[in-house]
Design a protein around this motif. Structure first.
Motif, PDB file in Angstrom:
ATOM      1  N   ALA A  24       0.922   3.680   4.719  1.00  0.00           N
ATOM      2  CA  ALA A  24       0.268   2.364   4.638  1.00  0.00           C
ATOM      3  C   ALA A  24       0.022   1.958   3.192  1.00  0.00           C
ATOM      4  O   ALA A  24      -0.878   1.165   2.907  1.00  0.00           O
ATOM      5  CB  ALA A  24      -1.041   2.397   5.418  1.00  0.00           C
ATOM      6  N   LYS A  59       4.169   4.589  -6.054  1.00  0.00           N
ATOM      7  CA  LYS A  59       4.469   3.256  -5.476  1.00  0.00           C
ATOM      8  C   LYS A  59       3.203   2.413  -5.319  1.00  0.00           C
ATOM      9  O   LYS A  59       3.243   1.188  -5.458  1.00  0.00           O
ATOM     10  CB  LYS A  59       5.161   3.433  -4.112  1.00  0.00           C
ATOM     11  CG  LYS A  59       5.417   2.100  -3.440  1.00  0.00           C
ATOM     12  CD  LYS A  59       6.630   2.073  -2.551  1.00  0.00           C
ATOM     13  CE  LYS A  59       6.944   0.618  -2.188  1.00  0.00           C
ATOM     14  NZ  LYS A  59       7.435   0.415  -0.865  1.00  0.00           N
ATOM     15  N   ALA A  63      -2.853  -0.680  -1.580  1.00  0.00           N
ATOM     16  CA  ALA A  63      -2.431  -2.066  -1.287  1.00  0.00           C
ATOM     17  C   ALA A  63      -3.551  -2.866  -0.634  1.00  0.00           C
ATOM     18  O   ALA A  63      -3.292  -3.853   0.035  1.00  0.00           O
ATOM     19  CB  ALA A  63      -1.179  -2.063  -0.417  1.00  0.00           C
ATOM     20  N   ALA A  65      -7.713  -3.239   1.257  1.00  0.00           N
ATOM     21  CA  ALA A  65      -8.420  -2.788   2.455  1.00  0.00           C
ATOM     22  C   ALA A  65      -7.412  -2.800   3.603  1.00  0.00           C
ATOM     23  O   ALA A  65      -6.423  -3.542   3.576  1.00  0.00           O
ATOM     24  CB  ALA A  65      -9.576  -3.741   2.745  1.00  0.00           C
ATOM     25  N   ILE A  67      -5.774  -3.908   6.509  1.00  0.00           N
ATOM     26  CA  ILE A  67      -5.772  -5.192   7.230  1.00  0.00           C
ATOM     27  C   ILE A  67      -5.752  -4.950   8.738  1.00  0.00           C
ATOM     28  O   ILE A  67      -6.439  -5.646   9.505  1.00  0.00           O
ATOM     29  CB  ILE A  67      -4.550  -6.046   6.804  1.00  0.00           C
ATOM     30  CG1 ILE A  67      -4.625  -6.334   5.292  1.00  0.00           C
ATOM     31  CG2 ILE A  67      -4.485  -7.347   7.592  1.00  0.00           C
ATOM     32  CD1 ILE A  67      -3.336  -6.882   4.683  1.00  0.00           C
ATOM     33  N   LYS A  68      -4.991  -3.928   9.160  1.00  0.00           N
ATOM     34  CA  LYS A  68      -4.872  -3.670  10.609  1.00  0.00           C
ATOM     35  C   LYS A  68      -6.215  -3.223  11.181  1.00  0.00           C
ATOM     36  O   LYS A  68      -6.556  -3.544  12.313  1.00  0.00           O
ATOM     37  CB  LYS A  68      -3.796  -2.613  10.861  1.00  0.00           C
ATOM     38  CG  LYS A  68      -2.400  -3.116  10.498  1.00  0.00           C
ATOM     39  CD  LYS A  68      -1.362  -1.996  10.440  1.00  0.00           C
ATOM     40  CE  LYS A  68      -0.053  -2.518   9.864  1.00  0.00           C
ATOM     41  NZ  LYS A  68       0.911  -1.457   9.554  1.00  0.00           N
ATOM     42  N   GLY A 109      -8.516  -4.832  -2.212  1.00  0.00           N
ATOM     43  CA  GLY A 109      -9.477  -3.743  -2.386  1.00  0.00           C
ATOM     44  C   GLY A 109      -8.981  -2.648  -3.319  1.00  0.00           C
ATOM     45  O   GLY A 109      -9.786  -1.933  -3.913  1.00  0.00           O
ATOM     46  N   GLU A 112      -9.846  -3.881  -6.633  1.00  0.00           N
ATOM     47  CA  GLU A 112     -11.315  -3.842  -6.736  1.00  0.00           C
ATOM     48  C   GLU A 112     -11.821  -2.411  -6.931  1.00  0.00           C
ATOM     49  O   GLU A 112     -12.743  -2.171  -7.705  1.00  0.00           O
ATOM     50  CB  GLU A 112     -11.919  -4.482  -5.482  1.00  0.00           C
ATOM     51  CG  GLU A 112     -11.622  -5.980  -5.419  1.00  0.00           C
ATOM     52  CD  GLU A 112     -11.915  -6.597  -4.063  1.00  0.00           C
ATOM     53  OE1 GLU A 112     -11.370  -6.117  -3.057  1.00  0.00           O
ATOM     54  OE2 GLU A 112     -12.703  -7.553  -4.004  1.00  0.00           O
ATOM     55  N   GLU A 132      -6.039 -11.805  -1.156  1.00  0.00           N
ATOM     56  CA  GLU A 132      -6.758 -12.047   0.094  1.00  0.00           C
ATOM     57  C   GLU A 132      -6.618 -13.474   0.598  1.00  0.00           C
ATOM     58  O   GLU A 132      -6.700 -13.732   1.794  1.00  0.00           O
ATOM     59  CB  GLU A 132      -8.254 -11.702  -0.078  1.00  0.00           C
ATOM     60  CG  GLU A 132      -8.566 -10.221  -0.232  1.00  0.00           C
ATOM     61  CD  GLU A 132      -8.506  -9.725  -1.672  1.00  0.00           C
ATOM     62  OE1 GLU A 132      -7.947 -10.428  -2.551  1.00  0.00           O
ATOM     63  OE2 GLU A 132      -9.020  -8.616  -1.908  1.00  0.00           O
ATOM     64  N   GLY A 140     -13.547  -9.089  -1.226  1.00  0.00           N
ATOM     65  CA  GLY A 140     -14.880  -8.761  -0.703  1.00  0.00           C
ATOM     66  C   GLY A 140     -15.465  -7.505  -1.291  1.00  0.00           C
ATOM     67  O   GLY A 140     -16.532  -7.056  -0.879  1.00  0.00           O
TER      68      GLY A 140
HETATM   69  N1  CAA Z   1      -3.426  -2.825   5.201  1.00  0.00           N
HETATM   70  C1  CAA Z   1      -2.764  -2.209   6.180  1.00  0.00           C
HETATM   71  N2  CAA Z   1      -1.467  -1.841   6.105  1.00  0.00           N
HETATM   72  C2  CAA Z   1      -0.824  -2.131   4.968  1.00  0.00           C
HETATM   73  C3  CAA Z   1      -1.449  -2.782   3.889  1.00  0.00           C
HETATM   74  C4  CAA Z   1      -2.818  -3.129   4.035  1.00  0.00           C
HETATM   75  N3  CAA Z   1      -3.510  -3.713   3.041  1.00  0.00           N
HETATM   76  N4  CAA Z   1      -0.544  -2.947   2.890  1.00  0.00           N
HETATM   77  C5  CAA Z   1       0.613  -2.406   3.337  1.00  0.00           C
HETATM   78  N5  CAA Z   1       0.443  -1.907   4.580  1.00  0.00           N
HETATM   79  C6  CAA Z   1       1.439  -1.246   5.435  1.00  0.00           C
HETATM   80  C7  CAA Z   1       2.424  -2.237   5.997  1.00  0.00           C
HETATM   81  O1  CAA Z   1       1.904  -2.871   7.139  1.00  0.00           O
HETATM   82  C8  CAA Z   1       3.603  -1.328   6.297  1.00  0.00           C
HETATM   83  O2  CAA Z   1       3.328  -0.639   7.478  1.00  0.00           O
HETATM   84  P1  CAA Z   1       4.480  -0.580   8.658  1.00  0.00           P
HETATM   85  O3  CAA Z   1       5.585   0.209   8.028  1.00  0.00           O
HETATM   86  O4  CAA Z   1       3.764   0.156   9.752  1.00  0.00           O
HETATM   87  O5  CAA Z   1       4.841  -1.972   8.954  1.00  0.00           O
HETATM   88  C9  CAA Z   1       3.553  -0.306   5.160  1.00  0.00           C
HETATM   89  O6  CAA Z   1       2.225  -0.366   4.635  1.00  0.00           O
HETATM   90  C10 CAA Z   1       4.515  -0.626   4.026  1.00  0.00           C
HETATM   91  O7  CAA Z   1       4.258  -1.972   3.617  1.00  0.00           O
HETATM   92  P2  CAA Z   1       5.420  -3.067   3.465  1.00  0.00           P
HETATM   93  O8  CAA Z   1       6.522  -2.803   4.435  1.00  0.00           O
HETATM   94  O9  CAA Z   1       4.753  -4.414   3.505  1.00  0.00           O
HETATM   95  O10 CAA Z   1       5.925  -2.709   1.987  1.00  0.00           O
HETATM   96  P3  CAA Z   1       6.610  -3.671   0.920  1.00  0.00           P
HETATM   97  O11 CAA Z   1       7.080  -2.779  -0.171  1.00  0.00           O
HETATM   98  O12 CAA Z   1       7.606  -4.573   1.596  1.00  0.00           O
HETATM   99  O13 CAA Z   1       5.432  -4.646   0.390  1.00  0.00           O
HETATM  100  C11 CAA Z   1       3.192  -5.096  -0.427  1.00  0.00           C
HETATM  101  C12 CAA Z   1       4.382  -4.104  -0.362  1.00  0.00           C
HETATM  102  C13 CAA Z   1       3.609  -6.322  -1.240  1.00  0.00           C
HETATM  103  C14 CAA Z   1       2.061  -4.381  -1.139  1.00  0.00           C
HETATM  104  C15 CAA Z   1       2.795  -5.533   1.004  1.00  0.00           C
HETATM  105  O14 CAA Z   1       2.633  -4.375   1.809  1.00  0.00           O
HETATM  106  C16 CAA Z   1       1.521  -6.314   1.081  1.00  0.00           C
HETATM  107  O15 CAA Z   1       1.513  -7.501   0.771  1.00  0.00           O
HETATM  108  N6  CAA Z   1       0.405  -5.661   1.511  1.00  0.00           N
HETATM  109  C17 CAA Z   1      -0.867  -6.320   1.750  1.00  0.00           C
HETATM  110  C18 CAA Z   1      -1.564  -6.625   0.437  1.00  0.00           C
HETATM  111  C19 CAA Z   1      -2.874  -7.344   0.707  1.00  0.00           C
HETATM  112  O16 CAA Z   1      -2.907  -8.425   1.267  1.00  0.00           O
HETATM  113  N7  CAA Z   1      -3.996  -6.732   0.286  1.00  0.00           N
HETATM  114  C20 CAA Z   1      -5.316  -7.279   0.479  1.00  0.00           C
HETATM  115  C21 CAA Z   1      -5.957  -6.709   1.705  1.00  0.00           C
HETATM  116  S1  CAA Z   1      -7.497  -7.503   2.142  1.00  0.00           S
HETATM  117  C22 CAA Z   1      -8.667  -6.780   1.122  1.00  0.00           C
HETATM  118  O17 CAA Z   1      -8.380  -5.899   0.362  1.00  0.00           O
HETATM  119  C23 CAA Z   1     -10.061  -7.297   1.298  1.00  0.00           C
HETATM  120  C24 CAA Z   1     -11.030  -6.831   0.270  1.00  0.00           C
HETATM  121  O18 CAA Z   1     -11.227  -7.443  -0.742  1.00  0.00           O
HETATM  122  C25 CAA Z   1     -11.825  -5.623   0.493  1.00  0.00           C
END
Ligand code: CAA
Length: 258
Positions: A24, A59, A63, A65, A67-68, A109, A112, A132, A140
């Motif tokens: 993840a 890598k 990435a 918090a 999300i799932k 996160g 952060e 986000e 957050g």
């Molecule tokens: N939460 C849960 N799962 C995540 C994740 C996250 N933040 N980031 C990546 N993953 C998972 C993906 O779902 C994927 O799982 P599956 O193989 O089961 O589908 C695995 O990690 C690999 O990710 P990608 O296939 O998406 O990899 P990529 O190399 O194509 O892309 C990335 C990489 C650009 C980082 C992309 O994964 C991405 O955009 N991730 C989310 C980033 C994001 O939005 N972060 C903010 C989260 S909200 C937050 O953090 C709130 C706060 O302030 C506390």
């Protein structure tokens, strides 16, 4: 405690935590953050540990918090469990120095968490962002506040409003990271810096950290006044006497951490 989402090691006087959910991209779920808080508790209580390094993989530092895990939570869920505050802020409360060694993605996160550490050493492939807004929410875990203090309003606003990522070069230029290191040397360099810090007077290190952090919490006049008083207090320490005497004697100081 058996850790499942992090790998915890000691390297001499350095406590090392590797975030370890490769499937993840080290997304920060509740279990990982509980484990990280526990590891910080253990290292903080251990006299032999002088500095802590938090890192991820080549890598991804993290990435964001998970999300799932959080997608279906209700307002009452996050309010009652005090989501983020409950376990994430343990890193920011650590009195020993904590270095973030960031390679790859440090998003949401993840960015952060890195900013909660005392300074960030970046691998040359590091990418920082607060995406986000793409998810219909906002940072957050301090992103809107800490990122703004690091890089200023314009860049922080652009990153939070558009989800644009910053590469390592821009992050160094903007003051988000202290230095860039080739990614294959990042961990060794972080351990080297942490070892160097661990060889210094532990109370002096803690006092210096407290004083720098005060700059973010107060006015300049109050901050300087705080620094002056706490600087005066170091003259009560055996380590200050030893450090200055060793300089005069042209020898290496033998700090006793008192
Ligand atoms: N939460 C849960 N799962 C995540 C994740 C996250 N933040 N980031 C990546 N993953 C998972 C993906 O779902 C994927 O799982 P599956 O193989 O089961 O589908 C695995 O990690 C690999 O990710 P990608 O296939 O998406 O990899 P990529 O190399 O194509 O892309 C990335 C990489 C650009 C980082 C992309 O994964 C991405 O955009 N991730 C989310 C980033 C994001 O939005 N972060 C903010 C989260 S909200 C937050 O953090 C709130 C706060 O302030 C506390």
């Amino acid at each position: 405690m058996a850790y499942q989402c992090i790998i915890v090691e000691t390297r001499g006087p350095v406590g090392l935590v590797r975030l370890n959910r490769p499937q993840a991209l080290n997304a920060l779920n509740a279990q990982l953050m509980d484990e990280l808080a526990k590891a910080i508790d253990v290292f903080e209580a251990e006299d032999a540990i002088g500095c802590i390094v938090v890192t991820g993989s080549e890598k991804a530092f993290a990435a964001g918090a998970d999300i799932k895990e959080m997608q279906s939570k209700s307002y009452m869920d996050v309010y009652k469990e005090d989501f983020i505050t409950r376990n994430w802020e343990r890193v920011a409360r650590c009195r020993k120095p904590v270095i973030a060694a960031v390679a790859g993605y440090a998003l949401g996160g993840g960015c952060e968490l890195a900013m909660m550490c005392d300074f960030i050493l970046a691998g040359d492939n590091a990418k920082f962002g607060q995406p986000e807004i793409n998810l219909g929410t906002i940072p957050g875990a301090g992103g809107t506040q800490r990122l703004t203090r690091f890089v200023g309003k314009s860049k922080a606003m652009e990153m939070c409003l558009t989800a644009r990522m910053m590469d390592a070069e821009e992050a160094e230029r903007s003051g988000l990271v202290s230095r860039i290191v080739p990614k294959d040397q990042l961990l060794d360099e972080a351990i080297k810096v942490a070892t160097r810090i661990s060889e210094l007077s532990a109370p002096a290190v803690m006092i210096a950290k407290e004083s720098v952090n005060r700059a973010y919490e107060t006015t300049l006049a109050e901050g300087v006044r705080f620094e002056r008083r706490i600087f005066h207090s170091t003259f009560s320490m055996a380590d200050q006497k030893e450090g200055m005497q060793a300089f005069i004697d042209k020898r290496k100081p033998q700090f006793k951490n008192k």
